[in-house]
Enzyme design. Structure first.
Site, short mmCIF file in Angstrom:
data_model
loop_
_atom_site.label_atom_id
_atom_site.label_comp_id
_atom_site.label_asym_id
_atom_site.label_seq_id
_atom_site.Cartn_x
_atom_site.Cartn_y
_atom_site.Cartn_z
N LYS A 126 0.94 -1.25 -0.01
CA LYS A 126 0.08 0.09 0.11
C LYS A 126 0.94 1.03 -0.01
O LYS A 126 1.90 1.13 0.45
CB LYS A 126 -0.78 -0.12 1.22
CG LYS A 126 -2.30 0.87 1.12
CD LYS A 126 -3.33 0.14 0.41
CE LYS A 126 -4.42 1.19 0.23
NZ LYS A 126 -5.59 0.35 -0.21
N ASP A 166 -6.93 4.28 -4.69
CA ASP A 166 -7.61 4.19 -3.25
C ASP A 166 -8.10 5.63 -2.85
O ASP A 166 -8.24 6.42 -4.08
CB ASP A 166 -6.71 3.90 -2.28
CG ASP A 166 -7.46 3.27 -0.55
OD1 ASP A 166 -7.81 2.26 -0.70
OD2 ASP A 166 -7.14 4.51 0.21
#
Ligand code: NDP
Length: 453
Positions: A126, A166
């Site tokens: 991430k 995201d």
């Protein structure tokens, strides 16, 4: 909590003191993994969980760029490469002012389980930056994305690390990021997913997380011989996940009645239909407006401003059957969970990552709510990213129906793994335990096979 997990949690807490979201995610998973570690001494001996909670690599970098007034701005960029046990690092990029390393470690940790559950060969990572795209011009967003990728590109690659979107990173940002990656490397490869259709993207990728969360809800309802048709549904957020959750709910005859952003939420007692959704998509994706504009266009709806000082979120007080939290982490606290239950909600399918605090999860489980944790229910997005990687590698584009069918099949299999694993460990109906143990076992076995690394 047993001695082994207690000691491990004490070590993790001491090492990551200022990272509350990461500690919350690890603690939540550890509660389930304890059941699994008791049965698998080989995992304990090889210190699998100790390795699991330590990212393989964390990259932090400076992102300098010039705003429209000619002033130099400096942000901080990150990539947390959490696990490559079962495939290249894979997970989104978040651009939001609250981003810091602990936030990304929590998201990367969740991603390890999620990616394993998809049944695809995807490791976990991430990344992101403390940059706020809100209020920035197109040119500023482009310059920031280019500056960000000018450093990040050296850590990426179709077989190494493949980011996606995201919060704050949608189709527009992915375009600028991919353009810069291609310019620097002189290669047109599938090194990022969520791309536009004409340049290597996959049909259904924008829809996948929201659709997947609804498919997961369908699977949970089917265990009680029930369906979404006619159900009143609460949806939070108004971004990518929320929009396509509403779209799929409408396809299946449900009635979504709420949407939100950080300014507050709208409640439309008549239901958000296709025409209203198209208007919201234009508002959020093209005009980049705020959800508070909705009642001006649809006067039967109300807008309730967010009250940061409140101890609860009024959205979760609206009477409904099902809830799809699709905004951000910790958006359902203990009081919100109690309100949802007392207002009749009997299904929660998490589009967002870790939207419910542990106390809320306990309440859902105790009350017999069908509770689909984010790491299972929102895995549709990364699953279709995996399918985008496959199409890129083959230089093919599958049809919309073909990808949607694969997505439905993957969500069905994720549900099955969670349900069966929970049963195997004597916790029938507890999808949290099922998701944590099933995801962990797949990665843990790969780690054992690959030796101490
Ligand atoms: P978007 O940026 O498209 O939308 C996010 C929405 O949530 C916006 O409406 C935003 O409002 C709201 N929001 C964000 N932060 C906050 C906050 N602190 N308080 C209140 N509202 C907030 O993001 P996505 O739809 O892509 O992501 C939503 C959630 O889904 C996140 O938890 C993400 O991690 C998760 N997720 C996303 C996937 C994807 O494929 N995109 C895959 C799996 C999970 P505002 O505009 O006011 O900030």
């Amino acid at each position: 909590m047993g001695e082994y997990v207690r000691r491990l949690m004490a070590e993790v807490t001491a090492k990551n003191t200022n990272e509350p979201e990461f500690l919350q995610a690890v603690r939540e998973a550890a509660g389930s993994l304890e059941l699994c570690l008791e049965r698998h001494p080989e995992y304990r001996e090889a210190r699998v969980l100790e390795r699991f909670v330590e990212p393989e690599r964390v990259v932090t970098f400076r992102v300098s760029w010039v705003d429209d007034r000619g002033e130099v701005r400096v942000n901080r960029g990150y990539r947390v490469e959490m696990s490559s046990a079962i495939g290249p690092y894979k997970g989104g990029l978040r651009f939001h002012p609250t981003v810091y390393v602990g936030m990304l470690k929590f998201l990367a940790f969740e991603q390890v389980f999620k990616n394993a559950l998809t049944t695809l060969p995807l490791g976990a990572g991430k990344g992101g930056a403390d940059f706020d795209p809100k209020g920035k011009s197109e040119q500023e967003v482009m310059r920031f994305c280019q500056a960000f990728m000018t450093e990040l590109y050296r850590h990426l690659g179709a077989h190494t690390d493949v980011p996606a979107g995201d919060i704050g990173v949608g189709g527009r940002e992915i375009g600028y990021l991919f353009g810069q990656y291609k310019r620097i490397t002189n290669e047109f490869t599938g090194s990022i997913t969520g791309k536009g259709l004409e340049w290597g993207g996959s049909l259904i990728r924008p829809e996948a997380t929201g659709y997947g969360a609804v498919y997961f809800a369908q699977e949970m309802l089917a265990t009680r011989a029930d369906a979404l048709e006619g159900k009143t549904c609460l949806v939070s957020g108004a971004g990518n996940v929320a929009q396509y959750t509403v779209e799929k709910l409408l396809h299946l005859g449900a009635k979504p009645v709420t949407l939100s952003d950080s300014g507050g939420f709208i409640y439309d007692p008549d239901g958000i239909d296709e025409e209203k959704l198209a208007w919201v998509m234009d508002l959020k994706n093209v005009r980049r407006g705020r959800i508070m504009a909705y009642p001006e266009r649809f006067p039967n709806a109300t807008f309730t401003p967010a009250q940061p000082s409140d101890d609860h979120n009024a959205l979760w007080e609206v009477s409904a059957d099902c809830a799809f939290p699709s905004a951000t982490q910790n958006e359902i606290n203990g009081k919100d969970a109690a309100n949802l239950i007392s207002n009749g909600v009997f299904l929660v399918s998490e589009g967002a990552n870790m939207p419910t605090v542990p106390e809320g999860i306990d309440q859902f489980v105790t009350a017999g709510v069908l509770y689909g944790p984010g790491k299972a229910a929102n895995a549709g997005g990364v699953a279709v990213s995996g399918l985008e990687m496959s199409q890129n590698a083959m230089r093919l584009s599958w049809t919309r129906e073909g990808v949607d069918q694969r997505l439905q099949e993957i969500m069905r299999r994720i549900h099955e793994q969670c349900r069966d694993t929970a049963e195997e460990f004597g916790e029938a109906g507890n999808y949290s335990h099922g998701a944590n143990i099933a995801g962990f076992r797949k990665v843990a076995d790969a780690m054992l096979a690959q030796g101490v690394i």
